[in-house]
Design a protein around this motif. Sequence first.
Motif, short mmCIF file in Angstrom:
data_model
loop_
_atom_site.label_atom_id
_atom_site.label_comp_id
_atom_site.label_asym_id
_atom_site.label_seq_id
_atom_site.Cartn_x
_atom_site.Cartn_y
_atom_site.Cartn_z
N LYS A 152 0.84 -1.20 0.00
CA LYS A 152 0.00 0.00 0.00
C LYS A 152 0.87 1.25 0.00
CE LYS A 152 -3.83 -2.27 2.42
NZ LYS A 152 -4.68 -2.25 3.64
N LEU A 153 0.75 2.03 -1.08
CA LEU A 153 1.52 3.27 -1.22
C LEU A 153 0.57 4.44 -1.02
CD1 LEU A 153 3.59 2.34 -4.42
CD2 LEU A 153 4.28 2.11 -2.03
N GLY A 154 0.73 5.14 0.10
CA GLY A 154 -0.14 6.27 0.40
C GLY A 154 0.23 7.51 -0.38
N ASP A 155 -0.77 8.36 -0.62
CA ASP A 155 -0.53 9.63 -1.31
C ASP A 155 0.37 10.55 -0.49
OD1 ASP A 155 -2.13 8.79 -3.39
OD2 ASP A 155 -3.95 9.69 -2.53
N ASP A 156 0.43 10.29 0.81
CA ASP A 156 1.27 11.11 1.69
C ASP A 156 2.71 10.61 1.74
OD1 ASP A 156 0.79 8.74 2.97
OD2 ASP A 156 0.19 9.64 4.89
N GLY A 157 3.04 9.62 0.91
CA GLY A 157 4.40 9.09 0.89
C GLY A 157 4.60 7.87 1.76
N SER A 158 3.54 7.47 2.49
CA SER A 158 3.67 6.31 3.38
C SER A 158 3.68 5.00 2.58
CB SER A 158 2.51 6.29 4.38
OG SER A 158 1.26 6.17 3.70
N VAL A 159 4.32 4.00 3.14
CA VAL A 159 4.39 2.67 2.53
C VAL A 159 4.08 1.64 3.61
CG1 VAL A 159 5.83 0.98 1.35
CG2 VAL A 159 6.13 3.42 0.87
N GLU A 160 3.10 0.76 3.35
CA GLU A 160 2.71 -0.25 4.33
C GLU A 160 3.12 -1.64 3.83
OE1 GLU A 160 -1.32 -1.97 6.49
OE2 GLU A 160 -1.32 0.06 5.65
N LEU A 161 4.17 -2.20 4.43
CA LEU A 161 4.61 -3.54 4.08
C LEU A 161 3.67 -4.59 4.67
CD1 LEU A 161 8.43 -3.11 4.82
CD2 LEU A 161 7.33 -3.03 2.58
N LEU A 162 3.58 -5.75 4.03
CA LEU A 162 2.72 -6.81 4.52
C LEU A 162 3.28 -7.41 5.81
CD1 LEU A 162 1.77 -8.76 1.28
CD2 LEU A 162 0.47 -6.98 2.45
N THR A 163 2.37 -7.90 6.66
CA THR A 163 2.77 -8.48 7.94
C THR A 163 3.68 -9.67 7.75
OG1 THR A 163 0.73 -7.73 9.01
CG2 THR A 163 1.93 -9.52 10.08
N TYR A 191 7.45 -1.05 -14.55
CA TYR A 191 8.86 -0.92 -14.18
C TYR A 191 9.18 0.49 -13.65
CZ TYR A 191 9.02 -5.17 -16.95
OH TYR A 191 8.78 -6.44 -17.44
N ASP A 192 8.25 1.00 -12.84
CA ASP A 192 8.36 2.37 -12.31
C ASP A 192 9.43 2.43 -11.21
OD1 ASP A 192 7.99 4.86 -11.05
OD2 ASP A 192 5.83 4.84 -11.44
N GLN A 193 10.46 3.23 -11.41
CA GLN A 193 11.54 3.35 -10.43
C GLN A 193 11.06 3.97 -9.13
OE1 GLN A 193 14.87 5.75 -11.69
NE2 GLN A 193 16.03 5.39 -9.80
N THR A 194 10.12 4.91 -9.22
CA THR A 194 9.63 5.59 -8.01
C THR A 194 8.97 4.60 -7.06
OG1 THR A 194 9.24 7.61 -9.28
CG2 THR A 194 8.16 7.44 -7.13
N VAL A 195 8.16 3.69 -7.60
CA VAL A 195 7.52 2.67 -6.77
C VAL A 195 8.58 1.80 -6.10
CG1 VAL A 195 6.03 0.64 -6.80
CG2 VAL A 195 5.43 2.63 -8.18
N TYR A 196 9.56 1.38 -6.87
CA TYR A 196 10.64 0.55 -6.33
C TYR A 196 11.39 1.27 -5.23
CZ TYR A 196 15.25 -1.70 -6.20
OH TYR A 196 16.43 -2.29 -5.80
N ASP A 197 11.75 2.52 -5.46
CA ASP A 197 12.54 3.28 -4.48
C ASP A 197 11.77 3.45 -3.17
OD1 ASP A 197 14.67 3.52 -6.20
OD2 ASP A 197 14.16 5.55 -6.87
N ARG A 198 10.46 3.69 -3.26
CA ARG A 198 9.66 3.88 -2.05
C ARG A 198 9.58 2.59 -1.23
NH1 ARG A 198 4.03 6.73 -3.44
NH2 ARG A 198 3.81 6.47 -1.17
N ILE A 199 9.40 1.46 -1.92
CA ILE A 199 9.32 0.17 -1.23
C ILE A 199 10.65 -0.17 -0.57
CG2 ILE A 199 9.05 -2.32 -1.56
CD1 ILE A 199 6.99 -1.66 -3.75
N VAL A 200 11.75 0.03 -1.28
CA VAL A 200 13.08 -0.27 -0.74
C VAL A 200 13.38 0.60 0.47
CG1 VAL A 200 15.56 -0.17 -1.21
CG2 VAL A 200 14.01 -1.19 -2.88
N ALA A 201 13.02 1.88 0.38
CA ALA A 201 13.26 2.79 1.51
C ALA A 201 12.49 2.34 2.74
CB ALA A 201 12.88 4.22 1.12
N ALA A 202 11.23 1.91 2.54
CA ALA A 202 10.41 1.45 3.66
C ALA A 202 10.99 0.17 4.26
CB ALA A 202 8.98 1.21 3.20
#
Length: 441
Positions: A136-147, A176-187
């Motif tokens: 889950k990628l929030g519009d506020d920049g939040s990222v929710e990883l699965l349990t 292949y969106d880099q932004t999605v990847y970068d947000r998940i890796v950062a989280a």
Amino acid sequence: MNAVVAEHVVANNATAERGLLRFITAGSVDDGKSTLIGRLLFDSKGIFADQLDAISRAKHKRTVGDTVDLSLLTDGLEAEREQGITIDVAYRYFATPKRKFIIADTPGHEQYTRNMVTGASTADAVIILIDVSKVKLGDDGSVELLTQTKRHSTIAHLLRIEHVIVAVNKMDLVDYDQTVYDRIVAAYKKFAQQLGLTDVHPIPLSALAGDNVVEATDKMPWYKGPTLITLLESLSVYDEAHEQPLRFPVQLVARHNGHEANDFRGYMGRIEAGKVHKGDKLVVQPNGQSATVKDILTLEGSLQSAVAGQSVTILLEEYLDISRGDMLASAEQPATLLKTVTADVCWLSEEPLDMRRKYWLKHTTKQVAARVTKIDTLLDINTQERRAADALKLNDIATVSINVQQPLAADAYDAIRSTGSFILIDEVTHQTVAAGMIRIA
């Protein structure tokens, strides 16, 4: 285990860097773990023609048209193929010109976390798969990883798996969106820092399409790192067991016919840590008797010395009372004798912990009656905070205190994995109910 007892097979330092690598895949349901392993085997020529033909004709395949469902290479149970899930731990072997591999494909379903623990107990590396379509990628920049991603990462940390590869899978579903990847890796890196994981290698890929698994792709020009197989080939694996003090749990006492003149008593087992030489001074634990190595025997004959990983028969100069479950240890650095064990445990049974009853504690070759006397803290998987608790249920991870009927010759899990781990067994059903890692202050 020994479900949680580590078993390293790197024989010497010369092969340690490019020798055998054991790794597991872990993640949530349908993250693509089985497909990823199938892709690794397929693209690295690690499957036979008859296997490929069999899965191409499989009635339960989930791909469209003539496309081969590579996940069926590891989902061997009929129930797994019908449901499209992994239930059991599936082991597969393959090799490249640079290295040999043993893969454990472990289940993603929460109810099968016990099987993931089994596979992780012997692993040098873990591939944590993250499905980009589920995060889950929030519009506020939040990222929710699965349990489950957090649970498997926590178990990998508790089991001290050295290398963590974060495979951000199904990149084709987000173009292949880099932004999605970068947000998940950062989280994930933020969560990993909370855990204490230090060696984290992120990689974007598509197991179904084969992008960045064995072959590099031109669909993600922004990624400059290695493919998955190149990364696996490069990971260093050094078996520290050879440098540790001797730990030799006795499995069997072997004797000739007592009527023979050349009667002898030999102690059979596997060296779990350290080295042993003829003439070495040892201590028998838990009784504390001193012993001297007279000979070291194998099927090939007598040896001057033996190292961790070898199964041998040790003969002693002295006639001592030693039986299965005792430990021959370094006289200079013996194991710690414990009557009360403090440990991190993962509860594996659908029946909750009952502190009123006894369990069997299996540690190396020794089995003793034990009772959990206290739940010190329960770990919250999501926040990594510890809190008080009075019960343990399936998949809970907690620090507990256990009283054992007879003293254990043990080490901290962080120091020696093989003598720092144990399982708890239900004395009625004989089912494994928990896996534990001993902590010694």
